[in-house]
Design a protein around this motif. Structure first.
Motif, mmCIF file in Angstrom:
data_model
loop_
_atom_site.group_PDB
_atom_site.id
_atom_site.type_symbol
_atom_site.label_atom_id
_atom_site.label_comp_id
_atom_site.label_asym_id
_atom_site.label_seq_id
_atom_site.Cartn_x
_atom_site.Cartn_y
_atom_site.Cartn_z
ATOM 1 N N LEU A 116 -13.368 -0.766 1.034
ATOM 2 C CA LEU A 116 -14.171 0.224 0.314
ATOM 3 C C LEU A 116 -14.174 -0.037 -1.180
ATOM 4 O O LEU A 116 -15.194 0.143 -1.860
ATOM 5 C CB LEU A 116 -13.635 1.630 0.591
ATOM 6 N N GLY A 117 -13.036 -0.484 -1.699
ATOM 7 C CA GLY A 117 -12.892 -0.674 -3.136
ATOM 8 C C GLY A 117 -13.734 -1.783 -3.717
ATOM 9 O O GLY A 117 -13.850 -1.896 -4.946
ATOM 10 N N LYS A 118 -14.358 -2.579 -2.866
ATOM 11 C CA LYS A 118 -15.215 -3.657 -3.374
ATOM 12 C C LYS A 118 -16.539 -3.133 -3.919
ATOM 13 O O LYS A 118 -17.227 -3.836 -4.666
ATOM 14 C CB LYS A 118 -15.481 -4.674 -2.257
ATOM 15 N N VAL A 119 -16.889 -1.902 -3.526
ATOM 16 C CA VAL A 119 -18.184 -1.325 -3.876
ATOM 17 C C VAL A 119 -17.967 -0.007 -4.620
ATOM 18 O O VAL A 119 -17.098 0.787 -4.233
ATOM 19 C CB VAL A 119 -19.016 -1.079 -2.592
ATOM 20 N N PRO A 120 -18.707 0.268 -5.704
ATOM 21 C CA PRO A 120 -18.569 1.542 -6.415
ATOM 22 C C PRO A 120 -18.725 2.739 -5.493
ATOM 23 O O PRO A 120 -19.475 2.693 -4.506
ATOM 24 C CB PRO A 120 -19.698 1.483 -7.452
ATOM 25 N N ALA A 121 -18.027 3.810 -5.809
ATOM 26 C CA ALA A 121 -17.952 4.978 -4.929
ATOM 27 C C ALA A 121 -19.313 5.567 -4.583
ATOM 28 O O ALA A 121 -19.513 6.068 -3.470
ATOM 29 C CB ALA A 121 -17.070 6.044 -5.577
ATOM 30 N N GLY A 125 -19.863 5.799 1.796
ATOM 31 C CA GLY A 125 -19.733 7.131 2.360
ATOM 32 C C GLY A 125 -18.573 7.898 1.772
ATOM 33 O O GLY A 125 -17.487 7.347 1.579
ATOM 34 N N SER A 126 -18.782 9.167 1.504
ATOM 35 C CA SER A 126 -17.727 9.991 0.915
ATOM 36 C C SER A 126 -16.551 10.163 1.867
ATOM 37 O O SER A 126 -15.436 10.458 1.436
ATOM 38 C CB SER A 126 -18.291 11.363 0.520
ATOM 39 N N GLY A 127 -16.781 9.953 3.168
ATOM 40 C CA GLY A 127 -15.703 10.045 4.147
ATOM 41 C C GLY A 127 -14.956 8.746 4.355
ATOM 42 O O GLY A 127 -14.046 8.682 5.191
ATOM 43 N N GLY A 128 -15.348 7.702 3.621
ATOM 44 C CA GLY A 128 -14.665 6.415 3.735
ATOM 45 C C GLY A 128 -14.935 5.678 5.034
ATOM 46 O O GLY A 128 -14.160 4.799 5.417
ATOM 47 N N ASP A 129 -16.080 5.992 5.699
ATOM 48 C CA ASP A 129 -16.347 5.376 6.987
ATOM 49 C C ASP A 129 -17.602 4.505 7.016
ATOM 50 O O ASP A 129 -18.003 4.029 8.071
ATOM 51 C CB ASP A 129 -16.404 6.433 8.091
ATOM 52 N N TRP A 130 -18.242 4.294 5.894
ATOM 53 C CA TRP A 130 -19.314 3.295 5.798
ATOM 54 C C TRP A 130 -19.394 2.810 4.354
ATOM 55 O O TRP A 130 -18.943 3.486 3.436
ATOM 56 C CB TRP A 130 -20.660 3.832 6.290
ATOM 57 N N VAL A 131 -19.987 1.637 4.173
ATOM 58 C CA VAL A 131 -20.052 1.036 2.842
ATOM 59 C C VAL A 131 -21.408 0.365 2.664
ATOM 60 O O VAL A 131 -21.966 -0.221 3.592
ATOM 61 C CB VAL A 131 -18.902 0.020 2.642
ATOM 62 N N GLY A 132 -21.978 0.488 1.467
ATOM 63 C CA GLY A 132 -23.243 -0.151 1.164
ATOM 64 C C GLY A 132 -23.083 -1.648 0.997
ATOM 65 O O GLY A 132 -22.053 -2.118 0.502
#
Length: 343
Positions: A116-121, A125-132
């Motif tokens: 998750l930390g590779k991509v700006p918040a 997803g705010s729930g930490g379950d998907w990433v752009g």
């Protein structure tokens, strides 16, 4: 890549009929496609665009990859219908809204903080379950032979001076996501009033963003609502001197400056180790550069920059602050568009 979103409600019963099955490179998958030997990806991104990258992903992950293609909304609906019986390990979505729908129903698994930390918040997803994995910006495109400049807000397009001069694509997924974003930012009543104002201002509907861009470029209309990359693709194809239309990036967090993302989520009970390797590959510099070069989208991983000529840096844009997962309320948007006589 440019397919319109479907309706979640009606598609649930017939989703399986709407989704063509396409297999990526071999692998040793068993009959169920979800064996430990490989992973199954449900992809809402266009096969022609994404398959070359998934071929590279298969080699990088070192496991078989099976891909099932369809529209992002249709695939999300099928995943909700399949529940814990799904064979899918990963959902690769064209937009954040479809990922938000799965997250809301608890169908996605948490991703590691390192991933998750590779991509700006704001792009995950705010729930930490998907990433752009790639980004696109809503912009106004205008014809400088017709108008001196575009307005600084989409809200101004309902003013009398823009009557008969606007082009838009109401059945297109990106326009519908933008309207959903406006509903989140401005509220239901304000968005409904804006849509009525656009309709009353004789805005001209087109089938897709390319058609809107062509209409602006030819002077058929003066201004249009599109995603940024259509203009950059046209310039790359024809040369800047052969494109009349210009882009206007909206300031001040305007709803018309929405940055939406394509993203990926890990399904519950997935082949987790292999699936996480696939997610990390999609966030690799190679994959991020692929999106930048092939579609002129923004790479989202911190430290990876686009080489597209004259593309403004992502961090310089004044996008509205919005939880992209909330773009999942598509059905309400479609209802509003129907009430406005736009679809």
């Amino acid at each position: 890549m440019r397919n319109p979103l479907g309706r979640f409600t009606s598609v649930l019963a017939i989703a399986a009929l709407l989704i063509p099955l396409a297999s990526a490179c071999g692998g040793d998958d068993g009959e169920d496609g979800g064996s430990d030997a490989g992973i199954v990806i449900y992809s809402g991104r266009n096969e022609k665009l994404i398959q070359p990258l998934l071929d590279k992903l298969e080699k990088a992950v070192g496991t078989g990859v099976e891909v099932r293609y369809g529209g992002s909304a249709e695939l999300a609906a099928q995943l909700l219908e399949e529940g814990d019986k799904t064979e899918a390990d990963l959902f690769l979505s064209q937009d954040a809204g479809a990922l938000g729908a799965l997250s809301k129903e608890g169908r996605l698994d948490k991703l590691p903080e390192e991933t998750l930390g590779k991509v700006p918040a704001q792009f995950r997803g705010s729930g930490g379950d998907w990433v752009g994995i790639s980004g696109r910006v809503r912009v106004l495109v205008y014809n400088p032979d017709k108008v001196d400049k575009a307005p600084d807000s989409v809200r101004d397009l309902v003013k009398p001076e823009w009557k008969g001069k606007i082009g838009y694509a109401p059945t297109n997924a990106s326009f519908q996501a933008f309207v959903t974003g406006m509903r989140v930012l401005d509220g239901e009543d304000a968005t409904r009033k804006w849509l009525k104002g656009i309709k009353d201002n004789d805005a001209k509907p087109y089938d897709n963003n390319n058609a809107v861009l062509d209409a602006v470029d030819s002077g058929e209309v003066s201004v249009g609502l599109i995603n940024h990359y259509y203009w950059y693709e046209k310039v790359a194809e024809k040369g800047a001197d052969n494109v009349t239309a210009k882009l206007h990036y909206l300031p001040g967090g305007d709803p018309g400056a929405l940055i939406n993302v394509a993203g990926v989520g890990l399904l519950k009970d997935a082949n987790r180790d292999a699936a996480l390797k696939a997610v990390d590959y999609l966030l690799s510099e190679e994959a991020q550069s692929y999106f930048s070069e092939e579609t002129k989208e923004y790479p989202l991983v911190t430290g990876v920059t686009s080489k597209v000529p004259d593309l403004p840096p992502l961090e310089s844009l004044k996008a509205p602050e919005i939880d992209l997962g909330k773009l999942e309320s598509l059905q309400e948007t479609l209802t509003m568009l129907r009430e406005a006589g736009m679809v």
